[in-house]
Design an enzyme around this catalytic site. Structure first.
Site, PDB file in Angstrom:
ATOM      1  N   LYS A  48       2.994  49.637   7.721  1.00 25.29           N
ATOM      2  CA  LYS A  48       3.122  49.014   6.237  1.00 25.29           C
ATOM      3  C   LYS A  48       2.038  50.602   5.357  1.00 25.29           C
ATOM      4  CE  LYS A  48       1.298  45.791   3.026  1.00 25.29           C
ATOM      5  NZ  LYS A  48       0.457  46.795   1.844  1.00 25.29           N
TER       6      LYS A  48
ATOM      7  N   ARG B 284       7.446  49.048  -9.785  1.00 27.26           N
ATOM      8  CA  ARG B 284       7.624  47.934  -9.298  1.00 27.26           C
ATOM      9  C   ARG B 284       6.913  46.983 -10.290  1.00 27.26           C
ATOM     10  NH1 ARG B 284       4.893  43.658  -5.393  1.00 27.26           N
ATOM     11  NH2 ARG B 284       3.521  44.051  -6.097  1.00 27.26           N
TER      12      ARG B 284
HETATM   13  S1  IVH Z   1       9.322  46.185   2.946  1.00 25.52           S
HETATM   14  C1  IVH Z   1      10.415  42.635   0.560  1.00 25.52           C
HETATM   15  N1  IVH Z   1       8.223  48.376   4.181  1.00 25.52           N
HETATM   16  O1  IVH Z   1       3.701  46.731   0.714  1.00 25.52           O
HETATM   17  C2  IVH Z   1       9.917  43.781   1.157  1.00 25.52           C
HETATM   18  N2  IVH Z   1       7.262  47.320   1.829  1.00 25.52           N
HETATM   19  O2  IVH Z   1       1.981  44.394   0.473  1.00 25.52           O
HETATM   20  C3  IVH Z   1       8.693  44.365   0.318  1.00 25.52           C
HETATM   21  N3  IVH Z   1       4.831  48.312   1.360  1.00 25.52           N
HETATM   22  O3  IVH Z   1       4.836  46.165  -1.816  1.00 25.52           O
HETATM   23  C4  IVH Z   1       8.380  45.525   0.892  1.00 25.52           C
HETATM   24  N4  IVH Z   1       4.938  49.805   3.903  1.00 25.52           N
HETATM   25  O4  IVH Z   1       5.000  48.862  -1.319  1.00 25.52           O
HETATM   26  C5  IVH Z   1       8.136  47.006   3.052  1.00 25.52           C
HETATM   27  N5  IVH Z   1       7.269  49.706   5.476  1.00 25.52           N
HETATM   28  C6  IVH Z   1       6.885  48.688   3.884  1.00 25.52           C
HETATM   29  C7  IVH Z   1       6.543  48.869   3.287  1.00 25.52           C
HETATM   30  C8  IVH Z   1       6.246  48.313   2.622  1.00 25.52           C
HETATM   31  C9  IVH Z   1       4.169  49.913   2.573  1.00 25.52           C
HETATM   32  C10 IVH Z   1       4.424  47.828   0.558  1.00 25.52           C
HETATM   33  C11 IVH Z   1       5.946  47.996  -0.397  1.00 25.52           C
HETATM   34  C12 IVH Z   1       5.166  46.240  -0.679  1.00 25.52           C
HETATM   35  C13 IVH Z   1       3.922  46.101  -0.085  1.00 25.52           C
HETATM   36  C14 IVH Z   1       3.481  44.484  -0.082  1.00 25.52           C
END
Ligand code: IVH
Length: 727
Positions: free
Chosen positions: A118, A139
């Site tokens: 993440k 976003r």
């Molecule tokens: S998937 C619908 N994958 O985390 C799926 N998000 O706390 C949403 N983020 O808004 C996103 N690394 O900015 C996804 N490998 C990753 C990510 C990730 C960081 C962030 C993203 C999201 C936030 C949510």
């Protein structure tokens, strides 16, 4: 892993908590500043959620839990598909509970998971039309975001043109790597701006800034690929049907940066256990990553599973964020101490108002050098962002400039050595006492006597202090001319201790050149670099005769380091002569002196802490490949070996340094990190992330006993050396 969450007492406290959280969140997303660190924010939101669960009829519209729709729309570019957030879990138990709820929704377990870091930055949507990057949108509130297309061209990993003329949207995270953050703050303060508190804030502020006199680079990692209204129908169908892992492969093929290029690539996992294992691996690698991560994102990999699970208004049900403990906290900089190290370097250290980060109370943090303090625009009394991950020494990342009260005071740099009062040599970034190694002789000698250097048993810190205070020893070489009578004359020094110490000193004289070099403590030259230098030059005479160009032939030494080693050797010349005269060995057993040099490429990029570096594949060396095998000989010839976990059996007593020496004697290269280039991982008890990584890369594993058998012939020599019988 979970931090205790405060309980909200009543509706007034609840309203206040919502207000605080909204203010912090606005600062976080809009201005790139922070009023709360992430951990405090998370705890506040969890407290709010706790109160809301008890009082569902009193939930405020603006609550950050997002249970009520209709937050203010920020920005005016509508998203084609909502940009959702993620729900969080904080422990394996919570994660397992989430997988169970997902399985209930699907009526079965998901086919497989994808597991990826993440990334700690900001989500953006990058729209490509016929392969060209046309629009960048933040976003925002998830349904509409702000147009930040002005940032096109400043984000590495987000190419202006894809490798194929496709129309689609790439979603991912914009962040600053540690290097980009340092650079951004340097440029910003040079332009009279206040520094950003951390890389995330710097990325947020930079992305939104429209009219800056300067540009600073950022980095993008893609984690989503979706069709736009005018995407070609066949491609749109493919994208909708693709598993997440395949989409990531596709994104990379289009030229978009993904985590595949990092030490923590996204992987797929079939079971909950495999996911949790990967979570531990990524968590273990976190401190060494050049960018921030705040968790691990686990997704149902198949599009069909995602569709079946569906999404809520705030977050998808097919993905979850496994949050890792916060590594950053805001605290106050109370003072700066100036400490003199064993080589005379005067290093500043931050004294902090104690703050707990991931279970440890932090009261000190490194500040690299005076120029670094100036560059970061740090002041006494500042609130500062402190970073601590894993066992790495905590560091002050930056001041939180918008929390300044105006009462902060400048940090005063010393004008004389704080230890001995000598002058300070300020020619290099790292200031140094003009008395050099003599300033803190006790530290220099204690280090030299250490197990990985000359291994002089019986010469602990207290004994060194005694020898220095009684003026029996004024430098390292004096140790080797100590007489029995002199030692017996010391307080609390009986016959037995004296004889033992004399025997240990006699044995130390026979240590190989690599250890003598390490004991001398050339700046920026630790154990592994000392071994490489010793093996390359074979003896002190050849090393001292070498100019910078010749020293650059050693694997891992580049244009910057080579001249400083030459200068250090010149400074140490009288001491080296004195050591040699006292009978200290100056040769490396089994190594052959080099033939005249061939010019080498620059590789100063290696870290100064060479112990954390892989010895890696490098320039050809002439000799030095083990005691008996000659160049390229030995059972480990051509192999790169990593040791992890606790050694047992015949290897039990060997320190990590001794294991590395053994590997090199047997013809191999010792490395500290597992990569595709690793040939063998010696995994002992308790081996964790490195073992798992080796397994995932298909690298051969050996138990300590197996390895001991492989290098048996060389092991005997190590054992006799440890027993002080080396010849
Ligand atoms: S998937 C619908 N994958 O985390 C799926 N998000 O706390 C949403 N983020 O808004 C996103 N690394 O900015 C996804 N490998 C990753 C990510 C990730 C960081 C962030 C993203 C999201 C936030 C949510």
């Amino acid at each position: 892993m979970t931090t205790p969450v405060a309980v909200i007492a009543d509706a007034v406290a609840y309203a206040q908590a919502v207000e605080d959280a909204v203010r912090a969140s606005a600062a976080y997303y809009e201005a790139g500043t922070s009023t709360l660190d992430d951990d405090s924010y998370d705890r506040l939101v969890r407290a709010i959620a706790g109160w809301e669960a008890e009082h569902p009829d009193q939930v405020l519209a603006g609550s950050p839990t997002g249970k009520v729709a209709g937050g203010a729309v920020e920005g005016d570019v509508p998203h084609t598909v909502a940009m959702l957030s993620l729900d969080n879990v904080f422990s394996p138990e919570e994660f397992t509970a989430w997988t169970a709820s997902l399985a209930r929704r699907l009526g079965r377990d998901p086919e497989r998971y994808s597991v990826e870091p993440k990334l700690d930055g900001l989500a953006i949507a990058a729209r490509y039309t016929r392969g060209r990057l046309t629009r960048l949108v933040t976003r925002g509130d998830g349904t509409a975001g702000e147009d930040v297309s002005h940032a096109i061209g400043t984000i590495e990993g987000l190419p202006a043109e894809l490798t194929q003329p496709v129309t689609l949207e790439v979603r991912g995270e914009v962040l600053m790597t540690t290097g980009q953050f340092e650079h951004a703050n340097e440029v910003r303060t040079a332009h009279g701006g206040t520094p950003f508190a951390n890389p995330r804030n710097a990325a947020a502020g930079t992305l939104r800034a429209k009219e800056r006199a300067y540009t600073v680079p950022m980095t993008f990692f893609g984690y989503g690929l979706l069709p736009l209204a005018d995407t070609e129908p066949a491609l749109a169908d493919t994208l909708r049907a693709c598993a997440h892992s395949d989409l990531m492969g596709r994104a990379a093929a289009y030229g978009v940066n993904t985590t595949a290029a990092t030490a923590v690539p996204g992987v797929t996992a079939d079971t909950v256990e495999a996911v949790l294992e990967r979570v531990s691996e990524i968590a273990a690698l976190r401190p060494s990553l050049p960018f921030g991560i705040d968790g691990i994102v686990v997704k149902a990999d198949l599009a069909a599973d995602q569709r079946l699970a569906g999404s809520g208004s705030r977050a998808p049900r097919w993905a979850i964020a496994f949050k890792l403990p916060a590594v950053e906290k805001i605290t106050r900089l109370l003072a700066v101490e100036w400490n003199v190290g064993r080589t005379g370097v005067i290093a500043p250290r931050a004294v902090l108002e104690p703050v707990e980060i991931d279970g440890s109370t932090i009261t000190y943090a490194t500040l690299h050098n005076p120029a670094d303090i100036t560059r970061r625009d740090l002041r006494l009394g500042d609130r500062v962002m402190v970073h601590r991950a894993g066992d790495v020494i905590p560091r002050v990342e930056a001041p939180v400039a918008h929390l300044r009260t105006g009462e902060e005071q400048p940090i005063v740099f010393p004008e004389a050595c704080p230890r001995c009062g000598s002058g300070i040599d300020t020619r290099e970034q790292r200031w140094r006492c003009e008395s050099g190694r003599n300033c803190h002789l006790v530290a220099a000698l204690s280090y030299a006597a250490g197990r990985d250097q000359l291994d002089i048993e019986g010469l602990g810190h207290t004994r060194v202090v005694q020898l220095v205070e009684t003026a029996l020893v004024a430098d390292l070489a004096d140790l080797f001319t100590l007489t029995r009578e002199q030692l017996l004359g010391l307080e609390r020094m009986g016959e037995t201790s004296t004889d033992k110490l004399l025997a240990a000193l006699a044995a130390a004289k026979a240590q190989p050149l690599s250890r003598v070099l390490c004991a001398l403590g050339l700046r920026g030259t630790g154990r592994s670099m000392s071994r490489r230098i010793a093996r390359h030059f074979a003896d002190m005479d050849h090393l001292r005769a070498a100019d910078a160009e010749a020293i650059r032939q050693v694997d891992g030494i580049g244009a910057e380091k080579a001249p400083s080693i030459v200068a250090e050797l010149a400074e140490l010349a009288p001491l080296i002569d004195k050591l040699a005269a006292a009978g200290v060995n100056m040769t490396e057993p089994g190594a052959v002196p080099p033939v005249p040099a061939v010019p080498a490429a620059d590789d100063d990029a290696r870290s100064a802490d060479d112990e954390t570096e892989a010895t890696g594949a490098g320039k050809a060396t002439t000799g030095g490949e083990g005691a008996t095998g000659g160049a390229g000989g030995g059972p480990l010839a051509g192999m790169t070996v990593v040791v992890t976990g606790a050694m047992t059996g015949a290897l039990e007593k060997l320190s990590r340094n001794e294991m590395n020496e053994l590997i090199e004697r047997a013809g191999g290269r010792a490395s500290s990190s597992v990569s595709k280039r690793t040939t063998l991982v010696v995994a002992g008890e308790g081996a964790g992330a490195k073992r798992a990584k080796a397994e995932s890369l298909g690298v051969r594993l050996a138990a300590p006993d197996e390895f001991a058998a492989l290098v048996a012939e060389f092991l005997d020599r190590a054992a006799s050396a440890s027993a002080g019988q080396r010849v």
